[in-house]
Scaffold this motif. Structure first.
Motif, PDB file in Angstrom:
ATOM      1  N   GLY A  11     -33.792 -26.792  27.423  1.00 20.48           N
ATOM      2  CA  GLY A  11     -33.866 -27.091  28.847  1.00 20.48           C
ATOM      3  C   GLY A  11     -32.563 -26.910  29.588  1.00 20.48           C
ATOM      4  O   GLY A  11     -32.530 -27.041  30.812  1.00 20.48           O
ATOM      5  N   LEU A 105     -40.823 -25.148  31.680  1.00 21.97           N
ATOM      6  CA  LEU A 105     -39.462 -25.449  32.123  1.00 21.97           C
ATOM      7  C   LEU A 105     -39.230 -24.936  33.543  1.00 21.97           C
ATOM      8  O   LEU A 105     -38.663 -25.639  34.389  1.00 21.97           O
ATOM      9  CB  LEU A 105     -38.464 -24.807  31.155  1.00 21.97           C
ATOM     10  CG  LEU A 105     -37.038 -25.365  31.133  1.00 21.97           C
ATOM     11  CD1 LEU A 105     -37.045 -26.811  30.663  1.00 21.97           C
ATOM     12  CD2 LEU A 105     -36.163 -24.510  30.223  1.00 21.97           C
ATOM     13  N   TRP A 109     -38.477 -27.011  37.068  1.00 19.53           N
ATOM     14  CA  TRP A 109     -37.330 -26.700  37.926  1.00 19.53           C
ATOM     15  C   TRP A 109     -37.778 -26.417  39.358  1.00 19.53           C
ATOM     16  O   TRP A 109     -37.104 -26.804  40.318  1.00 19.53           O
ATOM     17  CB  TRP A 109     -36.570 -25.513  37.360  1.00 19.53           C
ATOM     18  CG  TRP A 109     -35.342 -25.142  38.136  1.00 19.53           C
ATOM     19  CD1 TRP A 109     -35.140 -24.015  38.868  1.00 19.53           C
ATOM     20  CD2 TRP A 109     -34.138 -25.909  38.259  1.00 19.53           C
ATOM     21  NE1 TRP A 109     -33.892 -24.021  39.442  1.00 19.53           N
ATOM     22  CE2 TRP A 109     -33.254 -25.176  39.076  1.00 19.53           C
ATOM     23  CE3 TRP A 109     -33.724 -27.140  37.753  1.00 19.53           C
ATOM     24  CZ2 TRP A 109     -31.984 -25.639  39.401  1.00 19.53           C
ATOM     25  CZ3 TRP A 109     -32.455 -27.600  38.075  1.00 19.53           C
ATOM     26  CH2 TRP A 109     -31.606 -26.856  38.891  1.00 19.53           C
ATOM     27  N   PRO A 193     -34.719 -29.662  33.707  1.00 20.19           N
ATOM     28  CA  PRO A 193     -33.803 -28.583  33.323  1.00 20.19           C
ATOM     29  C   PRO A 193     -32.424 -28.764  33.948  1.00 20.19           C
ATOM     30  O   PRO A 193     -32.272 -29.401  34.991  1.00 20.19           O
ATOM     31  CB  PRO A 193     -34.494 -27.322  33.870  1.00 20.19           C
ATOM     32  CG  PRO A 193     -35.920 -27.715  34.075  1.00 20.19           C
ATOM     33  CD  PRO A 193     -35.905 -29.169  34.421  1.00 20.19           C
TER      34      PRO A 193
END
Length: 208
Positions: A11, A105, A109, A193
């Motif tokens: 991450g 991920l 974000w 992240p």
């Protein structure tokens, strides 16, 4: 005071920039590696099926053959032939899991990057992995921030390209970095992240 523990690179991504110019906001993309799409995975799976069927027939005729030197000979070639489709299926499964992780991920974000704040730090250590021709395949940066915390992130090429990354481009120990992360109370940092931006060490800094 005890030294902060180094977090895992999962991450935490490293972006290699020409210069650390002041941005207005956090980067939109995590610049994660490209993965096989649905069509590519179907083709790969189809090839794996053909290879698996061919391996089964080869093993069948191997054990049915009367010209074999013995069971030990058959066993050796069973492991060799059977290992080919096993490796191919393992690659397909592994790349699928990696693609799902990277997509999740990026989705996290997209939801949280507007709340990310920029912090400055320095490279504490680096770990470079090379290809057979000596170019950089990936590298990890361990950075320490102004508040004393320590993070670790990984750079991976976003896509295959003929232009290779050289070791001289990897930021060295002491290089300045900018870290984008969520620091709000009540937010679990392990689920968000982190982007570590570092400047290409081979680019000459402009004079003020």
């Amino acid at each position: 005071m005890s030294k902060p523990s180094i977090e895992d690179t999962a991450g935490h991504v490293v972006h290699l920039l020409e210069r650390l110019d002041a941005p207005a906001s956090a980067p939109q993309s995590l610049l994660l590696p490209k993965h096989l799409g649905p069509r590519g995975r179907v083709i790969f799976a189809f090839v794996n099926v053909i290879v698996t069927i061919a391996a089964v027939f080869a093993l069948y005729f191997l054990w049915r053959s009367e010209e074999s030197p013995g069971w030990w000979f058959n066993l050796i070639f069973t492991v060799m032939i059977g290992g080919i489709p096993a490796v191919l299926w393992a690659i397909l499964i592994g790349t699928g899991e990696e693609a799902r992780f990277d997509h999740a991920l990026q989705a996290k974000w997209d939801q949280s990057r507007h709340d990310a704040g920029a912090e400055w730090g320095r490279v504490l250590a680096r770990d470079i992995r090379l290809t057979e021709n000596g170019s950089v395949s990936s590298f990890d940066l361990t950075v320490t921030l102004d508040d004393g915390s320590t993070l670790r992130g990984r750079w991976r090429p976003e896509k295959a390209t003929r232009v290779s990354l050289l070791q001289s481009q990897v930021p060295g120990v002491g290089a300045e970095v900018r870290v984008w992360r969520i620091v709000e109370a009540g937010v679990d940092p392990s689920n968000i992240p982190v982007v570590i931006q570092a400047a290409d060490a081979s680019v000459v800094a402009r004079q003020p």
